[in-house]
Write a protein that holds these residues in place. Structure first.
Motif: not given
Length: 346
Positions: A36-55
């Motif tokens: 959904x969202x990509x974030x620029x950080x001191x360690x590079x670009x990061x994004x997060x999501x749940x896995x395909x099962x949503x667990x």
């Protein structure tokens, strides 16, 4: 879109050096992953999501926005929990991810109905109701136009006492709460409890690598600060603070929680000032900022407006009607009911 929901997955990337001419770099993360969202950080670009099962929660790292490497955060598996991402922040060594855990009751009920009746019932599409009769839970399955298809008991669905309690909590609108995870410089993840935090909306890292978390406790909105992402202290409550924070120069910026299109800026995350442009968006419409990014070039935000009341001068839609001799069938949009009149009987 917001940081809480994605209807489709994947990630496509465009690159520009001037903001005018763009080069398409292709689909860098496949559609099975709802980035959904990509974030620029001191360690590079990061994004997060749940896995395909949503667990489980998955963190994605990229040095250039083209090559992405996923890492599964070691959240303990719970068949009744659904994980959602809310925010990422990173200093030069530490990463902090906030997420929420919600009850996957729809999935549970759909699975048990299929086991009980041998039918694939789409709970998210048709819906179901829950009630107690004589202390026993009764589930009503709804079909097209609000027709009740069947009533089944908790015993029919083989629900345990724990599952019944979770269904009751879900029915009351309760969530299982926020989860904060911190990755230290050695790559080890630790689940962190922020004292009295009932939810965490966003986490940001200041220029001196201090983490700030926005959220709320049982008294309302509040914020916490941490130097390592492990130990958190509650901050004083200012007259107003943003519901989300992003780094901007040596400080922070975020959208106000009021119904205006204004941004708040701060040098320390504790004291905030309104920097506009809310005055450019007049009443009676209500306004809010839902997407925000900041950097050396300035601030970019998207503003959404809506009317506080629905218009009343609309033409009513006539009810669909079928006639066959003296028999009349109509559909009432307001109630979702079908009415069949045949002669003197209805």
């Amino acid at each position: 879109t917001t940081d809480y929901f994605a209807g489709a997955g994947g990630l496509r990337v465009w690159r520009s050096e001037n903001g005018v001419s763009w080069e398409y770099l292709g689909e860098v993360i496949p559609p099975g992953h709802a980035i959904i969202t990509v974030v620029a950080t001191e360690q590079g670009l990061m994004a997060a999501t749940s896995d395909e099962d949503g667990r489980r929660l998955v963190l994605w790292d990229s040095p250039d926005g083209v090559v992405w490497e996923p890492e599964t955060v070691p959240i303990e598996f719970d068949s009744m929990a659904r994980i959602g991402y809310t925010s990422i922040a990173a200093g030069n060594q530490t990463v902090v991810v906030s997420s929420y855990r919600d009850l996957a009751v729809d999935d549970l009920i759909a699975d048990r109905i299929e086991q009980f009746q041998g039918a694939d019932y789409a709970t998210h599409h048709w819906g179901w109701g829950w009630d107690e009769v004589g202390g026993d839970p009764i589930f009503t399955l709804w079909g097209p136009f609000g027709f009740p298809l069947a009533e089944v008991t908790a015993e029919d669905l083989r629900l345990t006492d724990t599952e019944i309690e979770q269904v009751q909590r879900w029915n009351r609108g309760e969530m299982m709460g926020s989860i904060v995870w911190t990755r230290d410089p050695t790559g080890v993840w630790t689940q962190v409890d922020i004292p009295q935090a009932e939810w965490v909306d966003s986490i940001a890292a200041t220029s001196d690598a201090v983490f700030l978390a926005n959220g709320g406790d049982n008294t309302g909105n509040t914020a916490w600060t941490s130097i390592d992402g492990i130990l958190w202290e509650e901050m004083s409550s200012p007259a107003f603070r943003p519901w989300r924070m992003v780094p901007w120069g040596d400080g922070l910026v975020g959208p106000t929680t009021m119904n205006t299109a204004s941004l708040l800026a701060s040098t320390d995350g504790d004291t905030w000032s309104d920097i506009g442009p809310g005055d450019l968006f007049p009443s009676p419409l209500q306004w809010s900022i839902n997407n925000l990014s900041a950097g050396s070039g300035g601030i970019l935000a998207t503003v959404v407006g809506w009317a506080p009341e629905s218009p009343t001068d609309f033409e009513p839609v006539p009810a669909p009607t079928l006639r066959d001799g003296g028999t009349v069938l109509t559909l009432d949009y307001e109630t979702g009911r079908l009415k069949l009149v045949a002669g003197a009987e209805a």
